[in-house]
Design a protein around this motif. Structure first.
Motif, PDB file in Angstrom:
ATOM      1  N   LEU A  86       0.824  -1.202   0.000  1.00 43.16           N
ATOM      2  CA  LEU A  86       0.000   0.000   0.000  1.00 43.16           C
ATOM      3  C   LEU A  86       0.863   1.258   0.000  1.00 43.16           C
ATOM      4  N   LYS A  87       1.961   1.216   0.750  1.00 38.97           N
ATOM      5  CA  LYS A  87       2.860   2.383   0.771  1.00 38.97           C
ATOM      6  C   LYS A  87       3.568   2.561  -0.574  1.00 38.97           C
ATOM      7  N   LYS A  88       3.826   1.459  -1.247  1.00 41.94           N
ATOM      8  CA  LYS A  88       4.437   1.551  -2.577  1.00 41.94           C
ATOM      9  C   LYS A  88       3.463   2.223  -3.545  1.00 41.94           C
ATOM     10  N   LYS A  89       2.188   1.883  -3.403  1.00 37.96           N
ATOM     11  CA  LYS A  89       1.161   2.488  -4.258  1.00 37.96           C
ATOM     12  C   LYS A  89       0.975   3.957  -3.922  1.00 37.96           C
ATOM     13  N   ASN A  90       0.953   4.254  -2.620  1.00 35.10           N
ATOM     14  CA  ASN A  90       0.767   5.637  -2.177  1.00 35.10           C
ATOM     15  C   ASN A  90       1.537   5.830  -0.869  1.00 35.10           C
ATOM     16  N   PRO A  91       2.642   6.572  -0.903  1.00 37.28           N
ATOM     17  CA  PRO A  91       3.455   6.763   0.305  1.00 37.28           C
ATOM     18  C   PRO A  91       2.710   7.392   1.470  1.00 37.28           C
ATOM     19  N   ALA A  92       1.533   7.946   1.225  1.00 36.07           N
ATOM     20  CA  ALA A  92       0.764   8.545   2.318  1.00 36.07           C
ATOM     21  C   ALA A  92       0.139   7.493   3.235  1.00 36.07           C
ATOM     22  N   THR A  93       0.070   6.252   2.784  1.00 37.38           N
ATOM     23  CA  THR A  93      -0.421   5.178   3.652  1.00 37.38           C
ATOM     24  C   THR A  93       0.452   5.089   4.902  1.00 37.38           C
ATOM     25  N   LEU A  94      -0.190   4.932   6.051  1.00 34.68           N
ATOM     26  CA  LEU A  94       0.524   4.741   7.309  1.00 34.68           C
ATOM     27  C   LEU A  94       0.505   3.255   7.664  1.00 34.68           C
ATOM     28  N   ASN A  95       1.660   2.730   8.006  1.00 32.23           N
ATOM     29  CA  ASN A  95       1.844   1.306   8.300  1.00 32.23           C
ATOM     30  C   ASN A  95       2.377   1.205   9.717  1.00 32.23           C
ATOM     31  N   VAL A  96       1.531   0.762  10.646  1.00 29.63           N
ATOM     32  CA  VAL A  96       1.828   0.839  12.080  1.00 29.63           C
ATOM     33  C   VAL A  96       1.628  -0.533  12.714  1.00 29.63           C
ATOM     34  N   ALA A  97       2.505  -0.909  13.649  1.00 26.14           N
ATOM     35  CA  ALA A  97       2.380  -2.217  14.307  1.00 26.14           C
ATOM     36  C   ALA A  97       2.806  -2.122  15.765  1.00 26.14           C
ATOM     37  N   VAL A  98       2.127  -2.901  16.610  1.00 28.37           N
ATOM     38  CA  VAL A  98       2.457  -2.947  18.028  1.00 28.37           C
ATOM     39  C   VAL A  98       2.206  -4.357  18.557  1.00 28.37           C
ATOM     40  N   SER A  99       3.068  -4.802  19.460  1.00 28.60           N
ATOM     41  CA  SER A  99       2.951  -6.124  20.081  1.00 28.60           C
ATOM     42  C   SER A  99       3.888  -6.186  21.272  1.00 28.60           C
ATOM     43  N   ALA A 100       3.736  -7.222  22.070  1.00 28.66           N
ATOM     44  CA  ALA A 100       4.757  -7.493  23.080  1.00 28.66           C
ATOM     45  C   ALA A 100       6.021  -8.043  22.426  1.00 28.66           C
ATOM     46  N   LYS A 101       5.886  -8.664  21.252  1.00 27.44           N
ATOM     47  CA  LYS A 101       7.013  -9.350  20.608  1.00 27.44           C
ATOM     48  C   LYS A 101       7.512  -8.584  19.390  1.00 27.44           C
ATOM     49  N   ASP A 102       8.816  -8.383  19.322  1.00 22.94           N
ATOM     50  CA  ASP A 102       9.387  -7.696  18.164  1.00 22.94           C
ATOM     51  C   ASP A 102       9.147  -8.468  16.878  1.00 22.94           C
ATOM     52  N   ARG A 103       9.229  -9.788  16.922  1.00 20.85           N
ATOM     53  CA  ARG A 103       9.073 -10.558  15.688  1.00 20.85           C
ATOM     54  C   ARG A 103       7.658 -10.470  15.128  1.00 20.85           C
ATOM     55  N   ALA A 104       6.671 -10.308  16.001  1.00 18.81           N
ATOM     56  CA  ALA A 104       5.300 -10.116  15.516  1.00 18.81           C
ATOM     57  C   ALA A 104       5.168  -8.763  14.825  1.00 18.81           C
ATOM     58  N   VAL A 105       5.747  -7.740  15.412  1.00 21.34           N
ATOM     59  CA  VAL A 105       5.709  -6.401  14.826  1.00 21.34           C
ATOM     60  C   VAL A 105       6.374  -6.398  13.461  1.00 21.34           C
ATOM     61  N   VAL A 106       7.577  -6.961  13.383  1.00 21.85           N
ATOM     62  CA  VAL A 106       8.355  -6.944  12.140  1.00 21.85           C
ATOM     63  C   VAL A 106       7.647  -7.726  11.043  1.00 21.85           C
ATOM     64  N   MET A 107       7.154  -8.905  11.353  1.00 20.32           N
ATOM     65  CA  MET A 107       6.574  -9.755  10.317  1.00 20.32           C
ATOM     66  C   MET A 107       5.217  -9.264   9.834  1.00 20.32           C
ATOM     67  N   MET A 108       4.509  -8.483  10.643  1.00 24.89           N
ATOM     68  CA  MET A 108       3.214  -7.962  10.194  1.00 24.89           C
ATOM     69  C   MET A 108       3.352  -6.611   9.494  1.00 24.89           C
ATOM     70  N   SER A 109       4.321  -5.795   9.893  1.00 22.87           N
ATOM     71  CA  SER A 109       4.483  -4.481   9.255  1.00 22.87           C
ATOM     72  C   SER A 109       5.413  -4.535   8.064  1.00 22.87           C
ATOM     73  N   GLY A 110       6.455  -5.385   8.120  1.00 25.14           N
ATOM     74  CA  GLY A 110       7.359  -5.523   6.989  1.00 25.14           C
ATOM     75  C   GLY A 110       8.475  -4.506   6.980  1.00 25.14           C
ATOM     76  N   HIS A 111       8.781  -3.990   5.792  1.00 28.41           N
ATOM     77  CA  HIS A 111       9.974  -3.164   5.593  1.00 28.41           C
ATOM     78  C   HIS A 111       9.709  -1.672   5.673  1.00 28.41           C
ATOM     79  N   THR A 112       8.457  -1.262   5.799  1.00 27.12           N
ATOM     80  CA  THR A 112       8.151   0.165   5.687  1.00 27.12           C
ATOM     81  C   THR A 112       7.287   0.665   6.836  1.00 27.12           C
ATOM     82  N   ALA A 113       7.534   0.197   8.038  1.00 24.48           N
ATOM     83  CA  ALA A 113       6.714   0.606   9.180  1.00 24.48           C
ATOM     84  C   ALA A 113       6.944   2.081   9.503  1.00 24.48           C
ATOM     85  N   ASP A 114       5.863   2.829   9.613  1.00 23.01           N
ATOM     86  CA  ASP A 114       5.957   4.218  10.050  1.00 23.01           C
ATOM     87  C   ASP A 114       6.096   4.303  11.561  1.00 23.01           C
ATOM     88  N   ALA A 115       5.519   3.345  12.251  1.00 23.84           N
ATOM     89  CA  ALA A 115       5.673   3.231  13.701  1.00 23.84           C
ATOM     90  C   ALA A 115       5.651   1.755  14.041  1.00 23.84           C
TER      91      ALA A 115
END
Length: 565
Positions: free
Chosen positions: A163-192
């Protein structure tokens, strides 16, 4: 300056219990009549402004089915949408990192490259040779025990990335107790991107904590500093409120009292899910999310079900308490979204299921339940294969891995002749072991095409292939028989686990909800890789053929961008 408000985790829990002495809302006996289904709301027009992707770590389809009639808050609302009780993490390596990697990429771990929580690189310059799934091991400060967190290992884009590739205005945000959950769900372009470490939420090494994170951490310090009483037990938990001995200590009756200042106890309890919701709500306002015409993505992974499952298994009062708190805290998140007038769609699923403690499984009519025999650990196999072959490496053990996800790597210093000899003996010993269901080589797995049919019908070989990456997987993979639980003995804090190719670890619920969505339930098996293409269609994102392993589920009928179009 005003002191910050206590986080939701404590305004509804520690303050209510420790100070007022009265039970919070979720202490009430939910066995009362379930709330009536809300009146059908008119469906919003066009794509939602926010996709809310929820993962409940270790939330098996069995656990969902066991407690679904008790839900009265957030999960009860999601049950009014599209319900798939038989979703599948189709692969064999049913661990947190591989499972989370499928949820928003739409592809299996053989394409995400996330084959396990940890894998071994025999030639790496570390004593333990282990690499963590969400680390940057090229950073000299990173170790397998204290990793510098990075999405570098994830080979596939997430929905937020696309979605961010299509439109950089998309916000990509993730939160968890586990870093690996955050990383794997948000990917390479997390805004937060925020996860819990030590005494509060943190983020990537090169990012400062935002005001929302600082405020949440200040609230957590105050709340954990006060401690808290035992968590209330709903009346309907009575049948599972019984003690079971698992080898010198007892599970089945713990109620999660919190000592003042005990952040470890806090993060391993149902309270952690409440703090995760609190952090997510703060980010809703800080970013802000869902406030323009470009769709945003908020990923929230709740980890307490996994923490409780590992420590106490899934058939005691501990899990019953957790299921109640989970329902309440998801309700808090949905209420916060409603209060902000956000047009949102929700998907909820899980990274994997889980097994109960084998000692309790035996009491409940599963005589084959057992813990992994010591002969099948990396040390046990190294010793026996070395003895049989006479191959003793000059540096380090002969074998790495085994147990867990089943990958086995060989010492990098073996000669070709030694390597061939060791592999042959290893395979022979594994096939002769009564706890082993199947043994597969990397060469064999390279030739297997991952199927596209119903995942419940996949062979064990196909399940293993779905999480095999020739660059990272072991040279030999072993699969244990049903109800054989990794870990040679129960230890406090680690009583039960997951990671098998069997359905109790593979089957997870998949729930979709949007205002106005017509309720439906489909018992036929679907896959977690179906989530990303379904959500992509909903927000009008089109990608080339072959982007997804999954298929679009036509549940948003009538939407202008549904997969029926």
């Amino acid at each position: 300056m005003r002191p910050p408000k206590l986080s939701l985790a404590f305004s509804s829990l520690a303050v209510a219990i420790a100070l007022a002495g009265s039970a919070p809302a979720f202490a009430q006996d939910a066995a009362a009549a379930a709330p009536a289904a809300p009146a059908a709301a008119p469906a919003p027009q066009g794509p939602p402004k926010l996709i809310v992707a929820i993962s409940v770590d270790q939330y098996s389809a069995d656990l969902f089915q066991q407690y679904r009639e008790r839900y009265t808050k957030g999960l009860a609302r999601l049950l009014q949408g599209a319900v798939f009780p038989s979703g599948f993490q189709s692969h064999a390596a049913t661990e947190t990192c591989p499972g989370h990697s499928t949820l928003l990429t739409g592809v299996h771990p053989n394409r995400t490259g996330i084959i396990a929580n940890n894998w071994v690189v025999p030639g790496i310059g570390r004593a333990d040779k282990q690499v963590y799934c969400s680390e940057d091991e090229t950073n000299p400060k990173s170790t397998s025990e204290d990793s510098v967190i990075s999405p570098a290992h994830l080979k596939a884009p997430t929905l937020g990335d696309l979605l961010k590739k299509k439109n950089p205005a998309t916000l990509n945000v993730a939160v968890s107790a586990k870093d690996r959950a955050v990383v794997m769900m948000s990917g390479h372009t997390a805004d937060a991107a925020y996860w819990f470490k030590g005494k509060g939420f943190t983020s990537f090494e090169d990012r400062k904590l935002s005001p929302a994170a600082l405020a949440e951490n200040q609230a957590l310090a105050a709340g954990v500093g006060m401690g808290g009483a035992e968590l209330p037990v709903p009346g309907w938990c009575g049948p599972v409120d019984r003690a079971t001995d698992v080898g010198g200590f007892t599970i089945g009756t713990y109620r999660f009292p919190l000592k003042a200042g005990d952040f470890k106890g806090f993060s391993n309890s149902p309270r952690m899910d409440q703090a995760t919701t609190d952090m997510a709500v703060r980010l809703l306002d800080e970013m802000p999310l869902g406030k323009d015409d470009v769709p945003d993505v908020l990923s929230v992974s709740y980890s307490a079900t996994d923490k409780v499952g590992h420590a106490y298994g899934n058939e005691g009062v501990e899990m019953c308490i957790q299921m109640n708190v989970l329902d309440q805290t998801i309700g808090t998140l949905l209420d916060a979204l409603d209060a902000r007038g956000i047009d949102y769609a929700v998907v909820l699923s899980a990274d994997h299921g889980g097994a109960d403690a084998p000692e309790r499984m035996k009491l409940q009519g599963v005589p084959e339940a057992a813990r992994l025999d010591a002969s099948l650990t990396d040390k046990g196999l190294s010793d026996s294969v070395s003895k049989a072959t006479g191959v003793v490496p000059k540096d380090g053990p002969l074998l790495y891995g085994a147990g867990g996800s089943g990958d086995i790597w060989l010492n990098a210093g073996l000669t070709p002749r030694q390597h061939k000899k060791v592999v042959a003996e290893l395979i022979a010993e594994l096939k002769a072991n009564p706890q082993i269901s199947g043994v597969y080589t990397a060469q064999e797995l390279k030739a297997v095409k991952v199927p596209s049919g119903h995942p419940q019908d996949w062979t064990e070989l196909e399940r293993v292939a779905a999480s095999f990456d020739p660059e990272r997987s072991g040279e030999v993979l072993m699969m244990t028989k049903r109800a054989v639980v990794p870990g040679t003995k129960a230890v406090p804090g680690y009583t039960a686990t997951h990671g098998s190719p069997w359905d109790y670890d593979r089957r997870v619920p998949m729930l979709f909800w949007r205002k106005g969505l017509v309720r439906m339930e489909q018992a036929q098996p679907v896959e977690t890789v179906d989530i990303a293409p379904t959500l992509a269609a909903l927000v009008g994102l089109t990608e080339p053929a072959g982007t997804w392993d999954g298929r679009c589920l036509d549940i948003f009928a009538g939407e202008s961008d549904s997969c029926a179009r």
